[in-house]
Design an enzyme around this catalytic site. Structure first.
Site, PDB file in Angstrom:
ATOM      1  N   VAL A 120       0.297   4.258  11.251  1.00 54.18           N
ATOM      2  CA  VAL A 120      -0.751   3.294  10.920  1.00 54.18           C
ATOM      3  C   VAL A 120      -0.905   3.173   9.402  1.00 54.18           C
ATOM      4  O   VAL A 120      -0.458   2.212   8.778  1.00 54.18           O
ATOM      5  CB  VAL A 120      -2.092   3.696  11.582  1.00 54.18           C
ATOM      6  CG1 VAL A 120      -3.173   2.663  11.265  1.00 54.18           C
ATOM      7  CG2 VAL A 120      -1.936   3.848  13.084  1.00 54.18           C
ATOM      8  N   CYS A 121      -1.536   4.168   8.806  1.00 52.20           N
ATOM      9  CA  CYS A 121      -1.924   4.076   7.392  1.00 52.20           C
ATOM     10  C   CYS A 121      -0.765   4.264   6.428  1.00 52.20           C
ATOM     11  O   CYS A 121      -0.891   3.926   5.250  1.00 52.20           O
ATOM     12  CB  CYS A 121      -3.035   5.075   7.103  1.00 52.20           C
ATOM     13  SG  CYS A 121      -4.529   4.747   8.071  1.00 52.20           S
ATOM     14  N   LEU A 122       0.362   4.782   6.912  1.00 50.02           N
ATOM     15  CA  LEU A 122       1.558   4.845   6.082  1.00 50.02           C
ATOM     16  C   LEU A 122       2.488   3.672   6.368  1.00 50.02           C
ATOM     17  O   LEU A 122       2.932   2.988   5.445  1.00 50.02           O
ATOM     18  CB  LEU A 122       2.297   6.172   6.310  1.00 50.02           C
ATOM     19  CG  LEU A 122       3.637   6.326   5.577  1.00 50.02           C
ATOM     20  CD1 LEU A 122       3.451   6.215   4.068  1.00 50.02           C
ATOM     21  CD2 LEU A 122       4.298   7.645   5.945  1.00 50.02           C
TER      22      LEU A 122
END
Length: 215
Positions: A120-122
């Site tokens: 997700v955030c990477l």
């Protein structure tokens, strides 16, 4: 997809071309970290941050909803005590103009990312930034997911989008590159002692036996 070279000497990292963004290393994300042993990710991401400090690589800290998810890992904040992390509502860091502007202000095109969670955030900012012409490196052992499958699938997806997976020790080693770079030898040595695992332990033992200074 990035048009930068993926092979040859120019494909390796240099401190002068690099910019580092550390994404959402917060208590909430660590609470569901199952792809890796959490203490390993803590060790690695703090080691990565310290390496950036040693080599004067611009580093941007960012969090998501820190009032709910918690403040950034204290070890990271301690490396950059003067920096207030950019606190976002957007899940995709690369859609936050403050983060993108901070990266672009450095004038650097080798973008190094690490974050929780990997898929997700990477993956989101890595894939988007690669599509906008940045040469993106995802530090896989300073990132993690709720499951091993989630982490592995995210790495595969990023590779398909042109992102280069790399480990934190590889980043630090490419920045050092030459042991004749004396300015950073002491800092790199201390980094290995603190975060290099068995390598650091063995080196400390060697210096004890030889009765020499660590650096």
């Amino acid at each position: 997809m990035s048009t930068e070279k993926k092979a040859g000497l120019d494909a390796l990292l240099t401190p002068e071309e690099s910019v580092l963004v550390l994404i959402d290393h917060q208590p909430f994300q660590f609470a569901n970290l199952n792809s890796h042993e959490p203490t390993m990710i803590v060790n690695n991401v703090v080691g990565l941050a310290k390496a950036a400090k040693v080599f004067d690589v611009p580093t941007i800290l960012t969090t998501v909803l820190e009032e709910r998810g918690g403040l950034i890992l204290q070890g990271l904040q301690d490396v950059f005590p003067e920096q207030k992390p950019i606190n976002r509502t957007l899940i995709n860091t690369w859609q936050d103009e403050r983060v993108v502007d901070a990266v672009k202000a450095t004038g650097r095109r080798k973008l190094i990312l690490a974050g929780l969670w990997t898929e997700v955030c990477l993956a989101m900012p890595a894939i988007q930034a690669a599509g906008e012409g940045f040469e993106v490196f995802a530090v896989t052992d300073a990132s993690g997911s709720g499951s091993k499958e989630g982490h592995d699938m995210a790495v595969r997806r990023m590779v398909q989008a042109g992102v280069t997976p790399i480990t934190w020790l590889a980043v630090a080693s490419e920045w050092q590159r030459d042991w004749a770079r004396e300015k950073t030898i002491a800092g790199t040595t201390e980094l290995m002692l603190q975060h290099g695992g068995a390598t650091g332990v063995a080196y400390a033992w060697e210096t004890q036996l030889l009765a020499t200074d660590r650096a």
